[in-house]
Structure formats: C-alpha cells, structure tokens
Design a protein around this motif. Structure first.
Motif, short mmCIF file in Angstrom:
data_model
loop_
_atom_site.label_atom_id
_atom_site.label_comp_id
_atom_site.label_asym_id
_atom_site.label_seq_id
_atom_site.Cartn_x
_atom_site.Cartn_y
_atom_site.Cartn_z
N ILE A 3 0.72 -1.36 -0.66
CA ILE A 3 0.46 0.07 -0.20
C ILE A 3 0.28 1.60 0.16
N ALA A 4 2.11 1.21 0.06
CA ALA A 4 2.84 2.37 0.03
C ALA A 4 4.32 1.94 0.14
N GLY A 5 5.41 2.61 0.30
CA GLY A 5 6.79 2.23 0.63
C GLY A 5 7.30 3.97 0.57
N VAL A 6 8.59 4.16 0.61
CA VAL A 6 9.74 5.11 1.04
C VAL A 6 10.84 4.24 0.94
N ASP A 7 12.04 5.67 0.05
CA ASP A 7 13.18 5.10 0.75
C ASP A 7 14.11 6.42 1.44
N ILE A 8 14.22 6.32 2.27
CA ILE A 8 14.85 6.92 3.39
C ILE A 8 16.57 7.43 3.83
N TYR A 9 16.85 7.94 4.21
CA TYR A 9 18.74 8.33 4.06
C TYR A 9 18.67 8.76 5.54
N VAL A 10 19.59 7.44 6.65
CA VAL A 10 19.28 7.77 7.44
C VAL A 10 20.60 7.88 7.81
N SER A 11 21.33 9.22 8.80
CA SER A 11 22.24 8.89 9.15
C SER A 11 22.70 9.32 10.77
#
Length: 133
Positions: A3-11
């Motif tokens: 139903i959804a998706g996201v790519d996240i950059y994390v420090s």
C-alpha cells in the motif's frame, strides 16, 4: 498487498515507525535489532551507506499481489496504538518523515521484518492489519 513505500536516508542507525506523535525518550534499542513501546518501534538500520527501503503492506496477501518478503527476519510482531489511524516512518533525527493513513484510530497488529537484523539492515517490510476488520 503493498500500500505504500519510501526510501529514507539516515545518518543515525535508528529508524522509528508508529504513531505520528513524539517518540518517547525511553524507547532505546540498547543492543537489540528492534525495541518497542505501545505506540512506536525503533529499528536498527545501516546508516550513511545508502537508502533504507521501507515497504508497507496490508491484507489481502495472495499470489496475485506483492506481499512482504518471506526471507526477511521478524524483529517485531505485536500491536501498536495509532491514535489518528496513520503510521509514520522516519529517521531518529526527524529530518525525513513519511506518513500514511492505514485506517481508523485504534490498535493495529503490526509485523516488522528486516532483510538483515542489526546494523546492516537496509530494507524493512511493515505488515499492518486493522483487527476490527
């Protein structure tokens, strides 16, 4: 069904998911791959080496639709209280945040699985079910 998706950059090596309100300061991973409270889950991830892929799934799961990866390891399987019916996913520094409505307010059954538990996790599947349906 996805139903959804996201790519996240994390420090920082922690990704939070759960209610849209503030994450309690008492939610700490210590040495575990994940930790939880009644509203949030903290997941240890691989920081600063690429995007963290997060996918959100809801029933039905059938061969015709994409479902959570069965090869992933479950790091949390329980209930989360989502007071406004929305789930938020974001980095611990609150630089990036993704919010998706999953139903009415209340308790949801949530399963969180990662491709590699611990500090090398780079993909997270969240399977969420509204128990009232």
């Amino acid at each position: 069904m996805r139903i959804a998706g996201v790519d996240i950059y994390v420090s920082h090596p922690v990704l939070h998911l759960g209610a849209t309100d503030w994450v309690p300061p008492s939610l700490a991973l210590d040495g575990a791959p994940a930790a939880s409270c009644d509203t949030h889950v903290a997941v240890r991830v691989r920081p600063q080496r690429g995007l963290i892929k997060v996918r959100l799934f809801a029933p039905p799961h059938d061969p015709q639709t994409e479902g959570p990866d069965p090869e992933f390891t479950t790091v949390f399987d329980g209930t989360l209280l989502l007071p406004d019916g929305r789930i938020a996913v974001g980095d611990v520094e609150q630089q990036t945040r993704f919010v998706h409505r999953v139903g009415d307010r209340g308790q949801f059954n949530v399963r969180v699985a990662v491709n590699t538990p611990g500090s090398d996790a780079s993909a997270i599947d969240i399977d969420i079910t509204d128990p009232s349906k």
